[in-house]
Design a protein around this motif. Structure first.
Motif, short mmCIF file in Angstrom:
data_model
loop_
_atom_site.label_atom_id
_atom_site.label_comp_id
_atom_site.label_asym_id
_atom_site.label_seq_id
_atom_site.Cartn_x
_atom_site.Cartn_y
_atom_site.Cartn_z
N ASP A 228 0.86 -1.19 0.00
CA ASP A 228 0.00 0.00 0.00
C ASP A 228 0.90 1.23 0.00
O ASP A 228 2.12 1.13 -0.13
N CYS B 20 3.96 2.08 6.40
CA CYS B 20 3.09 1.97 5.23
C CYS B 20 1.63 1.90 5.62
O CYS B 20 1.28 1.55 6.76
N ASP B 21 0.76 2.19 4.66
CA ASP B 21 -0.68 2.05 4.87
C ASP B 21 -1.11 0.60 4.97
O ASP B 21 -2.26 0.32 5.33
N ASP B 22 -0.23 -0.36 4.65
CA ASP B 22 -0.58 -1.77 4.80
C ASP B 22 -0.46 -2.23 6.26
O ASP B 22 -0.49 -3.42 6.55
N ARG B 23 -0.29 -1.27 7.18
CA ARG B 23 -0.23 -1.48 8.63
C ARG B 23 1.07 -2.10 9.11
O ARG B 23 1.19 -2.47 10.27
N GLU C 167 -3.62 2.07 9.36
CA GLU C 167 -2.49 2.55 8.56
C GLU C 167 -1.46 3.28 9.42
O GLU C 167 -1.80 4.12 10.24
N ARG D 105 1.13 5.98 10.35
CA ARG D 105 1.15 7.39 9.96
C ARG D 105 2.50 8.06 10.17
O ARG D 105 2.86 8.98 9.44
N SER E 194 -0.54 5.42 14.28
CA SER E 194 -1.36 5.03 13.14
C SER E 194 -2.71 5.73 13.23
O SER E 194 -2.95 6.53 14.14
#
Length: 696
Positions: free
Chosen positions: A481, A500-503, A527, A529, A544
């Motif tokens: 992501d 990343c936004d993929d956690r 996600e 941040r 996040s």
């Protein structure tokens, strides 16, 4: 579920399998529960010691003896079973006798303790104590143990009948799209394309599933239960602590404020919230499956047969159990940290409450810890140099090299390389390898390289050739992501960390001149941040769009990064930054305050010590990494549509906003030079890169 045998003809190997894989986990669980109840009962007895000290001591000694006896028996049985078949290969009745005596001991202990209690406990406490002892149960262990050794005929199927045709059920469907998974002969003929297996095949699969998962589930469940007990102990100590404080305050105030005080504390509701988690350990799908394993095959209902068919269709059960245990472990840790935060909050409220009642003429302000900025430091002045403005479309990321002679800017999907000299920008190169918005940039100090992270899920390493032209020397792939939480490095610059936004957070190390993913850290609920390493590069903080801050530390022995504290937050994270090894800042979303966290000496956990009021409007969430200028003790921080320049007093850790730069919306990005002389920004209003210079 268990294979049944005649004691004169039984196969020791099969007994061994049944006892080790099926019966022992259940017996150990009953023993652990019995030990837990006895230990809790000991704690209750301790509270009554003032009225019957000597009797209580004697009884507690008895409880200790019984706990040790249970533990000893459990260890003996476990050791004996794991020595099978060498010890009792030709004499299974010897094993039967030993374990039967142990199970009888469990019931004997119960009756012994009940009789002894009646000798010295008053009626009210007696009822409570006996109820605790009644919770000790070895019934299931005895029943299942007897089934293993009891002579029986071969195990029969249950009396399962098809509701539609009133015929005996003989098949099951493993197709997940089929709602009715059980079938008779007529059902099978009506559905010629169904994927059927016989009940015997399902039974074999079920037994294989039990062997595969029961032991793993029992191990992780015991670990989680042990850790959750810490929460219960913490809550109990909290109740006692705050009840004493309530009594003290009521005495000081002559009971004039009991109602107001209870409203302020609301301890009962808080504790109920903490207690709710313990129930989740026994309400998830794997615990329900474990309960299903305790049934005999013939005892299943038709509905339970369908459940068994569904379970047997699943794959990677061990991996799912491990993932579930990791998730629950994080939840338990989170709850434990919440209880600690709750303790600190209550202490602050008690102190504020006392101040309010002792000095009623003072206007009580529950946010008295929030520091108003503006008068605590000499204002700074970064003046705009209009002549150096550069028109650009949507610049989302900035980074200076070590001597601030080069500025790289993420302009949409391009990276533009500028020469920077005394505030003037000269475009030297445009890099177009990325396919989406470039969201984060990091310039290395030790080598002439920089890193970029992008919405195309890629991280790129950029190097400079002999002609001072930049090229992509390596692409790091693995994130799934947007890479926009940051790409940062440790002090030695042999480690890249990306969020990343993929956690996930990935750790990249260098080997043979190439970067490789060394570790993937999961756990954030949403996600990622923002990321920040402490000055020593030994700890990492991350936030996040979930309501938690992760504190992660590198363990030398394990050679990996591990989560050591989960800090619960009321709001999701906007950005954060380590200031010192024991001090960091955190910007919660939609809040006009910057929270300052410091590590406490006793528990070594981070707690809020200050909430600094910062200027902010239009608090939509957007990305802007906080930047620390050590030379000037300045923190560059954005909240909403406002850049706040914050002065840090390194002696007393005080923070003060000394200048604010506001835009028309949240699309405001920038960076400072390493010496803090220049501030470069881009805003949506001017659509320009703008340069400001520090004026003394």
């Amino acid at each position: 579920m268990f294979s049944d045998y005649n004691t004169e003809e039984q196969d020791t190997c099969n007994i061994e399998q049944n006892l080790k894989q099926k019966w022992l986990p259940l017996y150990q669980k009953d023993t652990q529960l019995a030990m837990k109840i006895l230990i809790a009962l000991k704690s209750d007895i301790q509270k009554q010691m003032s009225s019957f000290i000597q009797s209580s001591i004697d009884y507690m000694k008895s409880l200790d003896d019984q706990v040790q006896e249970l533990q000893l028996k459990s260890n003996q049985i476990g050791s004996l079973l794991y020595q099978l078949p060498s010890q009792v290969y030709n004499n299974p009745n010897q094993l039967n006798l030993l374990i039967s005596e142990s199970l009888v001991d469990g019931e004997r202990i119960k009756e012994f303790l009940k009789i002894k209690l009646r000798n010295f406990v008053d009626s009210d406490n007696l009822i409570n104590f006996i109820q605790k002892i009644q919770q000790i149960k070895f019934d299931d262990s005895i029943r299942i143990f007897n089934r293993i050794f009891q002579p029986q005929q071969n195990q029969k199927d249950g009396n399962w009948t098809c509701n539609q045709h009133n015929e005996r059920i003989r098949y099951v469907q493993l197709n997940e799209e089929v709602s009715n998974k059980i079938a008779c002969e007529y059902c099978r003929q009506d559905n010629k394309y169904g994927q059927y297996i016989t009940l015997q095949s399902l039974k074999n699969r079920w037994n294989e599933y039990i062997l595969e998962t029961a032991k793993s589930f029992n191990l992780v469940q015991n670990k989680l239960v042990s850790k959750s007990n810490i929460i219960s102990q913490t809550i109990s100590s909290l109740q006692l602590h705050f009840q004493k404080l309530i009594d003290q305050i009521n005495q000081q105030l002559n009971n004039q404020s009991t109602i107001e005080l209870n409203k302020l504390l609301n301890i009962k509701n808080k504790n109920n919230i903490l207690y709710q988690f313990s129930n989740t350990l026994e309400n998830d799908q794997f615990h329900q499956q474990f309960q299903l394993m305790q049934y005999d095959w013939s005892e299943f209902s038709t509905g339970q047969l369908g459940d068994v068919a569904y379970i047997c269709r699943q794959k990677n059960q061990i991996e799912q159990i491990e993932q579930e245990s990791i998730y629950k472990d994080i939840q338990i840790t989170n709850m434990l940290n919440q209880s600690k935060c709750f303790t600190n909050m209550m202490i602050i409220q008690f102190e504020s409450f006392l101040k309010y009642w002792n000095k009623p003429q003072i206007n009580y302000n529950q946010n008295s810890e929030i520091v108003e900025s503006g008068n605590q430091a000499v204002p700074l002045n970064y003046q705009l140099l209009e002549q150096y403005n550069v028109k650009e479309e949507k610049c989302l990321s900035f980074a200076f090299n070590s001597d601030s002679s080069i500025l790289v800017v993420g302009c949409n999907c391009f990276i533009k390389v500028f020469e920077f000299k005394q505030g003037q920008l000269t475009l030297r190169q445009i890099l177009n390898d990325h396919k989406d918005y470039v969201r984060c940039l990091y310039f290395m100090n030790r080598t002439n390289q920089f890193i970029s992270g992008c919405n195309d899920c890629k991280i790129m390493i950029w190097s400079c050739d002999s002609n001072n032209l930049w090229y992509c020397s390596q692409v790091l792939e693995g994130h799934t992501d947007y890479v926009r939480a940051g790409v940062i490095m440790n002090n030695r610059e042999d480690l890249i960390i990306s969020g990343c936004d993929d956690r996930s957070i990935r750790f990249w190390s260098k080997k043979d001149s190439q970067w490789h993913c060394k570790q993937i850290l999961n756990g954030h609920s949403a996600e990622v941040r923002s990321l920040s390493l402490n000055p020593s590069s030994t700890q990492l903080i991350s936030c996040s769009t979930g309501t938690e801050i992760f504190l992660t530390q590198y363990h030398q022995n394990r050679k990996q990064w591990c989560i050591i504290q989960i800090i619960p937050t009321n709001k999701c994270g906007y950005s954060l930054k380590f200031i010192k090894d024991d001090l960091f800042t955190f910007q919660p979303f939609d809040q006009e305050i910057l929270q300052i966290y410091k590590r406490e000496q006793e528990q070594q956990n981070f707690q809020i010590i200050q909430e600094l009021k910062v200027n902010s409007k239009d608090n939509r969430l957007d990305f802007f990494s906080q930047q620390l200028i050590e030379e000037k003790s300045i923190l560059l921080h954005k909240n909403g549509n406002t850049i706040n320049i914050i002065q840090i007093n390194q002696k007393n850790n005080e923070f003060s906003v000394v200048q604010s730069i506001q835009s028309s919306d949240v699309y405001l990005y920038g960076s400072m030079t390493r010496d803090g002389k220049y501030l470069v920004t881009w805003d949506n209003e001017s659509r320009s890169i703008r340069v400001r210079k520090y004026q003394q």
